[in-house]
Design an enzyme around this catalytic site. Structure first.
Site, PDB file in Angstrom:
ATOM      1  N   LYS A   1       0.842  -1.192   0.000  1.00 37.44           N
ATOM      2  CA  LYS A   1       0.000   0.000   0.000  1.00 37.44           C
ATOM      3  C   LYS A   1       0.880   1.245   0.000  1.00 37.44           C
ATOM      4  O   LYS A   1       1.908   1.273   0.697  1.00 37.44           O
ATOM      5  CB  LYS A   1      -0.908  -0.047   1.240  1.00 37.44           C
ATOM      6  CG  LYS A   1      -1.974   1.041   1.289  1.00 37.44           C
ATOM      7  CD  LYS A   1      -2.849   0.860   2.529  1.00 37.44           C
ATOM      8  CE  LYS A   1      -3.958   1.883   2.635  1.00 37.44           C
ATOM      9  NZ  LYS A   1      -4.810   1.684   3.815  1.00 37.44           N
ATOM     10  N   SER A  13      -9.667   1.653   2.873  1.00 37.62           N
ATOM     11  CA  SER A  13      -8.830   2.407   1.965  1.00 37.62           C
ATOM     12  C   SER A  13      -7.786   1.559   1.233  1.00 37.62           C
ATOM     13  O   SER A  13      -7.214   2.029   0.258  1.00 37.62           O
ATOM     14  CB  SER A  13      -8.123   3.514   2.733  1.00 37.62           C
ATOM     15  OG  SER A  13      -7.271   2.968   3.725  1.00 37.62           O
ATOM     16  N   SER A  30      -9.766  -0.667   7.074  1.00 36.99           N
ATOM     17  CA  SER A  30      -9.223  -0.559   5.711  1.00 36.99           C
ATOM     18  C   SER A  30      -8.499  -1.775   5.165  1.00 36.99           C
ATOM     19  O   SER A  30      -8.139  -1.783   3.995  1.00 36.99           O
ATOM     20  CB  SER A  30      -8.297   0.641   5.616  1.00 36.99           C
ATOM     21  OG  SER A  30      -9.066   1.791   5.480  1.00 36.99           O
TER      22      SER A  30
HETATM   23  N1  GLN Z   1     -13.189   3.972   6.493  1.00 38.11           N
HETATM   24  C1  GLN Z   1     -12.474   4.349   7.665  1.00 38.11           C
HETATM   25  C2  GLN Z   1     -12.075   5.800   7.572  1.00 38.11           C
HETATM   26  O1  GLN Z   1     -12.331   6.389   6.594  1.00 38.11           O
HETATM   27  C3  GLN Z   1     -11.284   3.482   7.874  1.00 38.11           C
HETATM   28  C4  GLN Z   1     -10.076   3.904   7.128  1.00 38.11           C
HETATM   29  C5  GLN Z   1      -8.874   3.087   7.455  1.00 38.11           C
HETATM   30  O2  GLN Z   1      -8.968   2.055   8.117  1.00 38.11           O
HETATM   31  N2  GLN Z   1      -7.728   3.587   7.045  1.00 38.11           N
HETATM   32  O3  GLN Z   1     -11.523   6.354   8.465  1.00 38.11           O
END
Ligand code: GLN
Length: 488
Positions: free
Chosen positions: A79, A154, A178
């Site tokens: 990532k 994400s 994410s």
């Molecule tokens: N969807 C969650 C957020 O927007 C989780 C994002 C993540 O785990 N990086 O914060």
């Protein structure tokens, strides 16, 4: 079966038996990315030259007998918020589009030490803020099961790449879901480790008290192999745990007899898409039939988990992202009038809409007039939520439920309704709030043939029981064997 469909352990076998060389395998994967990625857009950067050099080097070490890790020679992706020395690490943001880290993240170093071959850096929501990979500054990754749909986020690039065979495995990061949510949307395995098990050194911070790095793989066995490589103490991360971690492959046992499993009724209520509820209830039946004791439990605090998460995460994000002022890192506004104009324009031009929304909200909840009403209250709620989960774990070995209330939705469908998107994190964020480990594994398909993920949550540092339950489920079902067709 084609090479990209193989798991880590199967490829390790082929490499050990000299049935394929590491450079051959790496070339195959790079060619696959070349032919497929214009359609799926999983990668921000493909590191072709470096990958081939690494492949040659690793093959030589295997031949010399100096390297025999199960990950040796296996091509993977990372990532793009995890620092890689000499390779751009953009966080999918214009702000860091020209940032080339001078060092490797701890996990990257560990993977290199194990002979892993890096194919490239994977797309994500900007600064890991989002659930659909639509907030990336560069591109929108498509779900391999239906390219009109999001891969989740994400870590959407990581999950889509693994599901489509553009990487044999990948690393993602999980602050509020994410890793697990894109794994469930793309039909792969994704583990968010216990907070402190995997070093965050070199992970670009979003919300430091929640962030964890973890693997996305095709199978639970592969997940255990990658976790073995990346877990462990790192003096460069002050929140890194000192405890010795076990060999997670020892937990690959096909047996859940006597295991006590809690199923929170709040996880399977009417807010959950029906076919997801059915798939989870089927999983409960699979576990019961195999001799586990499944019982309905209640976690009444669930209605507070999303606001608690978003207040704390955004407060931490506003603080973490203050460093991007145009001076020290990344994007710089052109022709500034003065220092203030320079800083303000660098930030307004460098960050995208979602990131700016979150910095504003985070700054607001930390401001002196609202600190007590929001931030302090959220910290208290965090303690209560953690306590409720720990209380459930006094009686149960694991808790199971859905990962997300929906399956993959259409690109563009929810992007203009941030609150609706935030609400969908309801089943993943409590795990981060309480610092627990949890995995997503394939457990079914909805009426449109889109994958459904089962979430298994464990006690702190008890990845072993999660892996055992996940492995048992996998060995007794076929969901993980399905692959997207991609009209190939
Ligand atoms: N969807 C969650 C957020 O927007 C989780 C994002 C993540 O785990 N990086 O914060």
């Amino acid at each position: 079966m084609k090479l990209h469909e193989y798991t880590i352990s199967q490829l390790h076998d082929l490499i050990s038996k000299r049935e394929i060389s590491v450079p051959e395998l790496t070339r195959y994967m790079l060619d696959r990315i070349e032919s497929l990625d214009s359609k799926l857009e999983c990668y921000i950067t493909v590191t072709e030259k470096q990958a081939m050099e690494q492949a040659e080097k690793v093959q030589k070490m295997i031949d010399d007998g100096t390297l025999n890790s199960p990950l040796a020679g296996i091509p993977m992706g990372i990532k793009d918020n995890i620092c890689t020395r000499g390779i751009p690490t953009t966080c999918a943001s214009k702000m860091l589009s020209n940032f080339v880290p001078p060092y490797d993240a701890h996990v990257v170093k560990k993977l290199y030490d194990n002979g892993a071959v890096l194919l490239g850096k994977l797309n994500m929501d900007e600064f890991a803020m989002g659930s659909s990979t639509e907030s990336s500054h560069f591109k929108k990754t498509k779900n391999p099961w239906d390219t009109e749909r999001v891969p989740g986020g994400s870590s959407g690039g990581s999950a889509a790449a693994v599901a489509a065979g553009e990487a044999i495995y990948a690393l993602g990061s999980d602050t509020g879901g994410s890793i697990r949510q894109p794994a469930s949307f793309c039909g792969c395995v994704g583990l968010k480790p216990t907070y402190g098990l995997v070093s965050r050194f070199g992970l670009v911070a979003y919300a430091s008290s929640f962030d964890q790095i973890g693997p996305l793989t095709k199978t639970v066995t592969d997940c255990a192999l990658v976790l073995n490589a990346i877990a462990g103490h790192d003096p460069m991360d002050l929140t890194s745990s000192r405890r010795q971690h076990p060999d997670y492959t020892k937990a690959l046992i096909n047996d859940v007899k006597g295991m006590k499993i809690g199923v929170p009724r709040e996880f399977i209520d009417d807010s959950v898409q029906k076919d997801i509820r059915d798939a989870v209830l089927n999983a409960v039946k699979v576990f019961s039939d195999l001799g586990a004791r499944c019982e309905e439990i209640s976690i009444p605090i669930m209605e507070y988990v999303v606001p608690t998460y978003y207040i704390i995460a955004l407060a931490e994000a506003s603080f973490n992202l203050a460093r991007y002022d145009g001076v020290k890192f990344g994007y710089r506004a052109a022709n500034p009038k003065d220092m203030l104009d320079f800083c303000m324009r660098s930030r307004s031009e460098g960050f995208g809409t979602e990131v700016k929304r979150r910095i504003l909200l985070g700054t607001y909840v930390l401001s002196s007039g609202y600190y007590d009403a929001y931030y302090k209250k959220a910290l208290k709620a965090r303690t209560i939520i953690t306590r409720e989960f720990n209380k459930a774990f006094e009686e149960y070995d694991i808790i199971i439920g859905p990962v997300s209330p929906t399956t993959a939705y259409r690109i563009g469908e929810k992007i203009n309704d941030p609150v609706q998107m935030y609400m969908e994190d309801i089943f993943t964020v409590p795990v981060n709030i309480a610092g627990l480990p949890a995995i997503s594994i394939p457990c079914g398909f909805d009426s449109k043939s889109l994958p459904i993920g089962l979430q298994i949550i464990g006690k702190r540092f008890d990845e072993t029981t999660i892996i055992r339950a996940a492995y048992t489920f996998e060995q007794n079902t076929d969901f993980h064997k399905a692959r997207p067709s991609l009209n190939e």
